[in-house]
Design an enzyme around this catalytic site. Structure first.
Site, PDB file in Angstrom:
ATOM      1  CE1 TYR A  52      80.530  16.313   0.350  1.00 56.02           C
ATOM      2  CE2 TYR A  52      78.966  16.930   2.052  1.00 56.02           C
ATOM      3  CZ  TYR A  52      79.389  16.052   1.079  1.00 56.02           C
ATOM      4  OH  TYR A  52      78.665  14.914   0.829  1.00 56.02           O
ATOM      5  CG  HIS A  93      77.559   8.033   6.993  1.00 62.65           C
ATOM      6  ND1 HIS A  93      76.488   8.111   6.141  1.00 62.65           N
ATOM      7  CD2 HIS A  93      77.928   9.319   7.225  1.00 62.65           C
ATOM      8  CE1 HIS A  93      76.225   9.366   5.870  1.00 62.65           C
ATOM      9  NE2 HIS A  93      77.080  10.129   6.522  1.00 62.65           N
ATOM     10  CB  THR A 149      74.324  13.086  -0.088  1.00 61.08           C
ATOM     11  OG1 THR A 149      75.491  12.300  -0.339  1.00 61.08           O
ATOM     12  CG2 THR A 149      73.618  12.606   1.167  1.00 61.08           C
TER      13      THR A 149
END
Length: 785
Positions: free
Chosen positions: A589, A473, A602
């Protein structure tokens, strides 16, 4: 030794008559073609750098400006207002150059400077235009005159046929929100989660922070925003991802699935052949910048492409304090794992990319290879699945020299990692729902040692032809990898295809060198560390509870008819499902992108709001339908507002995160920031939309769509929910939680989500009489057809 001999271009022996030199023409040809390929790539990169560097103008426009200036000079007019003459006076040339020639050189220099100024002006204008975001807040379907003029100007200044990275220099920098706005929005977001006493205490902490330390920290952030292209992204990558010392498997890595209902071929090697070839076709387009710049769907607005640079040839390198992301310029091979062995597979031969059939042939060679793994090799990948510090120490101690270093370098420098799995996965058997759950868990963690979790991505090919992907990630976010995955799935099935027997099309060169098995010398101490890492990873994997399901009772088609945002509808359903299960609300979230800005990643949309909680309490409290409908629309409109604020740089969580980082650098404590950053996200959600709709005919072939992807739970007592809206009538959900928490159950939460979706549509739909009439009429129409 055979592989070593193939790699040598020449051999020589010393004899009494002299040196006997024997050249290998095949090896020299390979070297020549590889060199040519490398130089072609360099030339393409230089050419693209020039084109991107002068964007939104084009290199040919320079010639137009030069000719225009020279033409005006020959009409005895001076467009430079004396500047050309000044340049001519100070031109450092020899006396042999004629006056006329000096005038031409001076005009060319002036034209070049004028051209560069025009480029700078155009880029500045485009940057200012892309900083306008008011269009996003306008009512859907109604565009103001200002926005229409803005769209026209963006089209004019965007130039023709931009390359992938053409917009990078024109994207605006991420703005730093004011302390006042961030604190205000934060307090508003936590109000439904706190009672009056808790909220009053938090309000005092926030006011104290805003009036004292906050302004000092804000000053440093503004200074960074002036200097850096993005004030968030580098700190986000380092502190959220790379400095984490816990396992990245489950906690950070995520996955993507194959087609839901279709397996293009049941032959494992064939599926790998087409798919691997497709990945390298994508990489070729990426290197040549032939991919179209990503845009917000239905608009001319470009998105940042910076994350694309590290898709291939990238690895996360473990460190004792912090990891690093290492990217190499190029790699002509992949590393394949099968039954405990690691193989190096070259996908280029004599400077050309191997055909899908040739890659299938090479993969089949690996599948048929009977050699056993060397001592300690079989479960070596568990080091990447366990805690980071033991892996960093083991890497330094056992893999920093000799044969282990060469083999590890081979894995880390590979274009990507491939696993040939002996299991069968996908939707199958008597219990397709359970099979999807197993499929998700397999992609997320596998056996904890048969993936290389540090690679930018690992592609998994199962025995029955199904495939999937696991991604690290830190280097990029899911939409970037999803773009590659969509291209690969579409190219594999619709462009390359398979023959009648299910094999890849084309011929095979039987003289291809065999894939090379990597060698290892693993000492007992390292084997012990591998076992310890595997134990940590296995405990983590066993604790993950997963549920994947495809909701097909309705999709965005019916939701849009109710004049509601599909994403807002699903978020309200998730809030309702959580409230029904737990009897309370939680900090939620939802991932939103900030790629409207340079190097944007993000931002968080806090989906649990005062408005959403008011609606849910009214619905569960038995309020009248009209009241609930009104509250629902207010809640979804608030959600859309928060989403747009997040996308346009006015979110709160990244700002608060960066303020916290600055406070740590300054060595000052903030009770407010400490409490904010320690709040758990018990409901972590993300939508994975299809970006390249043109690649898939969802209406006519709904089976040719990916099931989407998912991730592990963020909180030990919470849920991770990923959803993918497919076509007009399908929504796929991926739900994760932990078995160790008695309050969570992925399957029960899935049932709650299904019921919440039904109840919300029932609330928004027309009266029951009208609905029943519609339902009665539908079968009759079908029979007539």
């Amino acid at each position: 030794m055979a592989e070593a001999h193939q790699a040598v271009a020449f051999q020589f022996t010393v004899t009494p008559d002299g040196i006997d030199l024997q050249l290998s023409h095949q090896a020299l040809t390979e070297i020549y073609l590889s060199g040519m390929r490398s130089w072609k790539k360099r030339i393409v990169r230089i050419k693209n750098s020039v084109i991107t560097g002068v964007y939104p103008a084009s290199p040919s426009s320079w010639l137009f400006v030069v000719i225009a200036i020279l033409a005006t000079m020959y009409t005895r007019s001076d467009p430079s207002m004396g500047l050309i003459a000044k340049i001519q006076e100070h031109l450092p040339v020899s006396q042999s150059m004629s006056t006329q020639c000096q005038a031409v050189v001076s005009a060319v220099l002036f034209s070049t400077m004028l051209w560069l100024m025009l480029i700078f002006t155009m880029r500045l204008c485009l940057k200012q235009l892309l900083s306008y975001h008011r269009w996003m807040f306008e009512q859907h379907g109604k565009m103001s005159t200002t926005t229409k003029i803005w769209v026209a100007l963006v089209r004019i200044f965007s130039g023709r046929k931009p390359l992938l990275y053409s917009y990078q220099g024109s994207l605006p920098n991420l703005p730093v929100p004011t302390i006042k706005d961030t604190v205000k929005r934060y307090l508003e977001s936590v109000r439904p989660l706190m009672d009056d006493k808790e909220y009053e205490r938090m309000t005092k902490l926030a006011a104290e922070f805003e009036s004292s330390l906050g302004n000092r920290l804000q000053w440093y952030l503004k200074l960074k925003a002036l200097w850096a292209s993005n004030y968030v992204s580098d700190w986000w990558e380092e502190y959220v991802y790379l400095r984490g010392r816990s396992p990245i498997m489950v906690n950070s890595n995520y996955y993507g699935m194959d087609f839901l209902y279709v397996t293009p071929t049941p032959i494992q090697a064939a599926r790998a052949g087409n798919s691997i070839h497709s990945f390298f076709l994508y990489r070729r387009k990426l290197n040549k910048e032939e991919l179209k710049p990503s845009r917000i769907p239905g608009t001319v607005i470009p998105l940042c492409a910076a994350q694309c640079e590290r898709i291939f040839n990238t690895t996360r390198i473990p460190g004792e304090e912090t990891d690093t992301v290492q990217h190499w310029q190029d790699s002509d091979y992949i590393v394949v794992y099968h039954r405990g062995r690691y193989f190096r597979l070259r996908v280029y031969q004599a400077g050309r990319l191997l055909s899908p059939r040739e890659i299938e042939f090479q993969i089949q060679r690996i599948l048929d290879d009977p050699s056993p793994p060397s001592k300690g090799e079989a479960k070596l990948g568990a080091l990447t699945a366990g805690d980071r510090v033991p892996w960093a120490k083991a890497r330094t101690k056992y893999f920093s020299s000799g044969i282990n270093k060469r083999s590890l370098d081979c894995i880390e420098k590979a274009a990507f990692f491939v696993t040939l799995d002996d299991e069968e996965q996908g939707m199958m058997g008597d219990d397709p729902a359970a099979s999807l759950d197993r499929y998700a868990k397999s992609l997320l963690h596998g056996k904890c040692y048969d993936r290389w979790f540090d690679k930018s991505f690992t592609v998994v090919y199962y025995k029955n032809g199904k495939n999937g992907i696991n991604a690290e990630h830190s280097w990029a976010d899911a939409p970037v990898l999803a773009h590659v995955w969509e291209y690969t799935l579409a190219t594999d099935s619709f462009q390359l295809g398979y023959n009648a027997e299910g094999h890849c099309k084309g011929d095979v060169d039987p003289s291809l060198p065999r894939p090379v098995k990597l060698s290892w010398e693993i000492p007992p101490e390292c084997e012990e560390q591998i076992a310890q890492s595997l134990a940590v990873a296995q405990a983590l994997a066993d604790d993950v509870d997963f549920h994947v399901f495809s909701f097909q009772e309705f999709g965005k088609g019916k939701v849009k008819k109710c004049r509601v945002s599909p994403d807002g509808f699903i978020q309200m359903a998730l809030q309702l499902a959580y409230f029904r299960e737990r009897g309370t609300f939680c900090l939620t979230y939802e991932a939103s992108m900030t790629r409207l800005f340079r190097e944007g990643r993000t931002e968080t949309v806090r989906s649990c709001t005062n408005e959403s909680s008011a609606f849910i309490r009214a619905l569960e409290g038995g309020e009248a339908a009209d009241v609930c409908k009104h509250l629902f629309r207010v809640a979804t409109e608030k959600h859309q507002l928060l989403y747009r604020l997040a996308m346009t740089g006015a979110g709160i969580d990244r700002h608060l995160f960066c303020l916290y980082v600055v406070s740590k650098y300054l060595g000052v404590e903030s009770p407010f920031l400490k409490e904010v950053l320690s709040e758990p996200w018990r409901l972590s959600t993300s939508q994975t939309p299809i970006q390249q709709v043109e690649l898939f005919d969802i209406d006519n072939h709904p089976e040719y769509v990916s099931c989407g992807g998912g991730f592990g739970p963020v909180a030990d007592d919470g849920y991770g929910v990923s959803y993918c809206i497919l076509g007009e009538n399908m929504i796929n959900f991926h739900i994760s939680c932990k078995h160790s928490c008695p309050d969570t159950d992925a399957h029960k939460f899935g049932d709650q989500i299904r019921q919440a979706l039904r109840d919300l549509l029932k609330l928004l739909s027309p009266s029951q009489t009208e609905a029943s009439k519609t339902e009665e009429s539908q079968p009759k129409v079908k029979k007539e057809q």
